[in-house]
Motif scaffolding. Structure first.
Motif, PDB file in Angstrom:
ATOM      1  N   LEU A 207       0.859  -1.198   0.000  1.00  0.00           N
ATOM      2  CA  LEU A 207       0.000   0.000   0.000  1.00  0.00           C
ATOM      3  C   LEU A 207       0.888   1.238   0.000  1.00  0.00           C
ATOM      4  O   LEU A 207       1.790   1.373   0.845  1.00  0.00           O
ATOM      5  N   ILE A 208       0.641   2.094  -0.969  1.00  0.00           N
ATOM      6  CA  ILE A 208       1.317   3.401  -1.017  1.00  0.00           C
ATOM      7  C   ILE A 208       0.254   4.464  -0.745  1.00  0.00           C
ATOM      8  O   ILE A 208      -0.759   4.530  -1.434  1.00  0.00           O
ATOM      9  N   SER A 209       0.512   5.281   0.260  1.00  0.00           N
ATOM     10  CA  SER A 209      -0.449   6.332   0.652  1.00  0.00           C
ATOM     11  C   SER A 209       0.236   7.691   0.526  1.00  0.00           C
ATOM     12  O   SER A 209       1.316   7.902   1.090  1.00  0.00           O
ATOM     13  N   ILE A 210      -0.397   8.588  -0.253  1.00  0.00           N
ATOM     14  CA  ILE A 210       0.110   9.964  -0.404  1.00  0.00           C
ATOM     15  C   ILE A 210      -0.946  10.905   0.176  1.00  0.00           C
ATOM     16  O   ILE A 210      -2.099  10.890  -0.268  1.00  0.00           O
ATOM     17  N   SER A 211      -0.555  11.703   1.169  1.00  0.00           N
ATOM     18  CA  SER A 211      -1.493  12.663   1.786  1.00  0.00           C
ATOM     19  C   SER A 211      -0.895  14.060   1.696  1.00  0.00           C
ATOM     20  O   SER A 211       0.309  14.246   1.876  1.00  0.00           O
ATOM     21  N   VAL A 212      -1.763  15.023   1.422  1.00  0.00           N
ATOM     22  CA  VAL A 212      -1.362  16.442   1.311  1.00  0.00           C
ATOM     23  C   VAL A 212      -2.175  17.231   2.322  1.00  0.00           C
ATOM     24  O   VAL A 212      -3.408  17.182   2.314  1.00  0.00           O
TER      25      VAL A 212
ATOM     26  N   ILE B 220       2.461  20.244   3.677  1.00  0.00           N
ATOM     27  CA  ILE B 220       3.061  18.989   4.140  1.00  0.00           C
ATOM     28  C   ILE B 220       2.580  17.847   3.234  1.00  0.00           C
ATOM     29  O   ILE B 220       1.375  17.633   3.072  1.00  0.00           O
ATOM     30  N   ILE B 221       3.557  17.147   2.621  1.00  0.00           N
ATOM     31  CA  ILE B 221       3.269  16.010   1.746  1.00  0.00           C
ATOM     32  C   ILE B 221       3.905  14.776   2.379  1.00  0.00           C
ATOM     33  O   ILE B 221       5.116  14.767   2.634  1.00  0.00           O
ATOM     34  N   ARG B 222       3.095  13.733   2.629  1.00  0.00           N
ATOM     35  CA  ARG B 222       3.605  12.497   3.234  1.00  0.00           C
ATOM     36  C   ARG B 222       3.401  11.337   2.263  1.00  0.00           C
ATOM     37  O   ARG B 222       2.303  11.157   1.728  1.00  0.00           O
ATOM     38  N   ILE B 223       4.469  10.565   2.016  1.00  0.00           N
ATOM     39  CA  ILE B 223       4.421   9.371   1.181  1.00  0.00           C
ATOM     40  C   ILE B 223       4.754   8.195   2.104  1.00  0.00           C
ATOM     41  O   ILE B 223       5.871   8.105   2.637  1.00  0.00           O
ATOM     42  N   ALA B 224       3.788   7.323   2.333  1.00  0.00           N
ATOM     43  CA  ALA B 224       3.964   6.203   3.262  1.00  0.00           C
ATOM     44  C   ALA B 224       3.707   4.883   2.537  1.00  0.00           C
ATOM     45  O   ALA B 224       2.937   4.811   1.587  1.00  0.00           O
ATOM     46  N   ASP B 225       4.402   3.825   2.992  1.00  0.00           N
ATOM     47  CA  ASP B 225       4.141   2.489   2.459  1.00  0.00           C
ATOM     48  C   ASP B 225       4.256   1.490   3.603  1.00  0.00           C
ATOM     49  O   ASP B 225       4.764   1.811   4.681  1.00  0.00           O
ATOM     50  N   ASN B 226       3.764   0.281   3.357  1.00  0.00           N
ATOM     51  CA  ASN B 226       3.803  -0.781   4.374  1.00  0.00           C
ATOM     52  C   ASN B 226       4.873  -1.815   4.029  1.00  0.00           C
ATOM     53  O   ASN B 226       4.729  -2.995   4.311  1.00  0.00           O
ATOM     54  N   GLY B 227       5.983  -1.307   3.423  1.00  0.00           N
ATOM     55  CA  GLY B 227       7.052  -2.209   2.998  1.00  0.00           C
ATOM     56  C   GLY B 227       7.962  -2.620   4.127  1.00  0.00           C
ATOM     57  O   GLY B 227       7.643  -2.475   5.308  1.00  0.00           O
TER      58      GLY B 227
ATOM     59  N   LEU C 251       7.607  15.684   3.433  1.00  0.00           N
ATOM     60  CA  LEU C 251       8.162  16.897   2.823  1.00  0.00           C
ATOM     61  C   LEU C 251       7.412  18.098   3.390  1.00  0.00           C
ATOM     62  O   LEU C 251       6.188  18.167   3.314  1.00  0.00           O
ATOM     63  N   LYS C 252       8.148  19.044   3.986  1.00  0.00           N
ATOM     64  CA  LYS C 252       7.536  20.279   4.520  1.00  0.00           C
ATOM     65  C   LYS C 252       8.059  21.456   3.702  1.00  0.00           C
ATOM     66  O   LYS C 252       9.257  21.755   3.736  1.00  0.00           O
ATOM     67  N   LEU C 253       7.139  22.108   2.978  1.00  0.00           N
ATOM     68  CA  LEU C 253       7.502  23.246   2.134  1.00  0.00           C
ATOM     69  C   LEU C 253       6.886  24.512   2.714  1.00  0.00           C
ATOM     70  O   LEU C 253       5.709  24.524   3.092  1.00  0.00           O
TER      71      LEU C 253
END
Length: 588
Positions: free
Chosen positions: A514-519, A527-534, A579-581
């Motif tokens: 599962l790849i989850s991208i939240s903005v 704030i952009i977060r890219i998470a996975d269950n790897g 990522l914090k911009l």
């Protein structure tokens, strides 16, 4: 003559421009010393007289205010005492008897007057300023036996009766000679009436207050012997007869016109008189004004001693001297201040400023060197900026070149395999996604792209990878505010991070990835977060090779030290990249 002055002015200006900084400072100090010595003698007396005069006036005003408050309280006490007398039982019996005068005998009237003696005695005991009290009723007059009522003067023929016809009760009548009793002393009269009236006529209560007692009360509260007072009623009449020079002021219409507002002070001059006048208004009795007159020479007599305090005044001018010295220093050091201001603007990345000065001194020479330095810095920054821009473009192209061959090879092989197996729907979908991927990646040659397009780009990438690695992973994208999709971000920012999850995170994963991208947006950050269950990692930062380093360098180039890229992970459980911009730089 005028031409000579003009030539002299031009010469002096030329000399000043060509003279050294030390010479101009010396001239300024000499001028400052001369002006300070001249101002010391002139200002010492003026400052001292103003301060002492203000203090004396303030003290006099405070005194008259306190005296007015005491007088107001005194008059209230007299009225309260009179009202207490009027509600006594003997007074109530008189009111009731006045309602039926035909049934009273001489003995009844005598008895009512005797019963009234005790409340009258208590009234005088409480307020010694009260000289006499007369109760006028339809059944006769009642008063204290020892007060000796003047039987030759009926109440109806007195000044008080006349005032009753033109005014409402209760009423204070200014000082006058007592017409009702044999003493003939000067009194102030308070006219009252009971709450209930007799049936055959009105009942009047006259309370006579000693003028001398009230004058003594005011004098004692003024706490000064060097002055006289006046007391005006609301109509402008004298409540207490003035004496001496105060009588002349009371008769002056211009004096009375100055008594406006709640209180204050003013200077009154007439003939050889020069007086300080302080006054204060009291609310009870209504709008009486207490006035105090003092000889100004006596009030301000301490000012003369200040004339001999020149030395103290000289030290008192030290703050003024410092102020003038500072102003001169600012004027003479203006070239240096100008140079400092330009340096601050350069610190704020404004390299277009230039120093200019009409002088030909040391600062002008420094300013010339400063301008030359700025020009050199501007040229160097231009070269560095161009080099960085070209380097950034090359890095992006290198990233694309790194991604394209391997990814394109796998994608084309998948398309070929699916076409051979007659899975034309998948082939069609992959071709469209591949086309969209390259179109969004090119972005018309722009380095920044809207966040929405960047999310579309990474979405097409993950769709293609899902076709290449079937049943390997699923993905989800969430944005908490659609307005964030219009914010500009560096292109190809998310694809390397997603690729890292697919190639390394799911490498040995047995379950579905599962790849989850939240903005998420806030006033200060995107704030952009890219998470996975790897499988995660144990070190502080995963091995991302060139791609992750490229992202970090690009963030540093676009946003400086403000933007951050943070990795968090739990081995064999999950991994998250945040990522914090800075929002301020994105909206600029």
């Amino acid at each position: 003559m005028e031409s000579e002055l003009r030539r002299g002015s031009v010469f002096m200006r030329a000399w000043m421009y060509s003279s050294s900084f030390r010479t101009r400072i010396w001239i300024a100090l000499v001028a400052f010393t001369v002006v300070s010595i001249a101002l010391t003698g002139i200002s010492s007396y003026l400052i001292a007289s103003r301060v002492i005069g203000s203090k004396a006036t303030e003290l006099s005003q405070n005194m008259i205010n306190k005296s007015a408050q005491a007088l107001e309280q005194k008059m209230k006490n007299i009225r309260i005492s009179a009202l207490s007398f009027m509600i006594s039982d003997p007074m109530a019996d008189i009111v009731n008897a006045a309602a039926k005068p035909g049934t009273l005998t001489f003995y009844d009237t005598f008895r009512l007057n005797e019963e009234l003696q005790t409340p009258l005695y208590q009234l005088k005991l409480v307020e010694p300023a009260i000289l006499s009290v007369l109760v006028v009723t339809p059944i006769g007059e009642f008063y204290m036996n020892k007060d000796n009522r003047d039987e030759n003067v009926p109440f109806e023929n007195t000044l008080l009766s006349l005032r009753l016809t033109n005014n409402r009760l209760p009423l204070w009548v200014e000082a006058h000679e007592d017409e009702l009793f044999d003493s003939k002393t000067r009194v102030l009269s308070l006219l009252l009436e009971p709450a209930s009236r007799g049936a055959n006529g009105d009942i009047r209560v006259i309370v006579n207050v000693s003028e001398e007692a009230l004058r003594q009360f005011i004098t004692d509260n003024l706490e000064k012997e060097s002055g006289q007072f006046l007391l005006f009623s609301e109509s402008g009449q004298q409540v207490i007869a003035p004496s001496g020079e105060a009588e002349e002021a009371a008769a002056d219409p211009g004096f009375a016109a100055e008594l406006s507002g709640e209180g204050g002070s003013f200077r009154y001059r007439k003939g050889d008189r020069d007086e300080l006048v302080n006054y204060s208004r009291i609310d009870f009795p209504t709008n009486w004004v207490l006035v105090f007159l003092q000889d100004r020479q006596l009030v301000f007599r301490d000012i003369r001693s200040i004339q001999w305090g020149g030395l103290a005044v000289f030290f008192g001018l030290a703050p003024l001297a410092l102020f003038l010295a500072g102003r001169m220093a600012v004027l003479l050091l203006r070239p240096l201040h100008q140079l400092q201001l330009l340096m601050r603007r350069v610190e704020d990345n404004n390299l277009n400023v230039r120093y200019s000065s009409p002088y030909r001194d040391e600062f002008a020479l420094v300013g010339l060197r400063f301008n030359q330095m700025l020009e050199k810095i501007g040229e160097l920054i231009g070269h560095v900026t161009q080099a960085e821009r070209e380097k950034r473009l090359l890095e992006i192209k290198a990233l694309q070149a790194q991604i394209n061959p391997h990814f394109l090879y796998n994608t084309l092989n998948t398309i070929l395999w699916k076409s051979e197996t007659a899975r034309h729907g998948d082939v069609q979908e992959m071709i469209v996604s591949l086309s969209q991927l390259f179109r969004l990646g090119l972005n018309n040659g722009q380095e920044m792209t809207p966040l929405g397009k960047e999310l579309d780009h990474v979405t097409e990438y993950m769709r293609l990878q899902q076709q290449c690695y079937e049943d390997l992973f699923v993905f989800e994208i969430s944005v908490n505010d659609e307005e964030l999709l219009d914010l500009p971000v560096p292109k190809l920012l998310l694809q390397p991070l997603v690729e890292n999850s697919i190639l390394h995170g799911f490498e040995e994963l047995e379950d579905l990835g599962l790849i989850s991208i939240s903005v998420v947006g806030s006033p200060d950050w995107l704030i952009i977060r890219i998470a996975d269950n790897g499988k995660g990692f144990e070190t502080a930062e995963p091995e991302g090779g060139y791609a992750l380093g490229n992202i970090r360098r690009r963030l540093l180039l676009y946003f400086g030290e403000t933007a951050t890229m943070t990795f968090r992970s739990r081995p064999f459980s999950w991994t998250e990249v945040e990522l914090k911009l800075p929002m301020a730089q994105l909206r600029f």
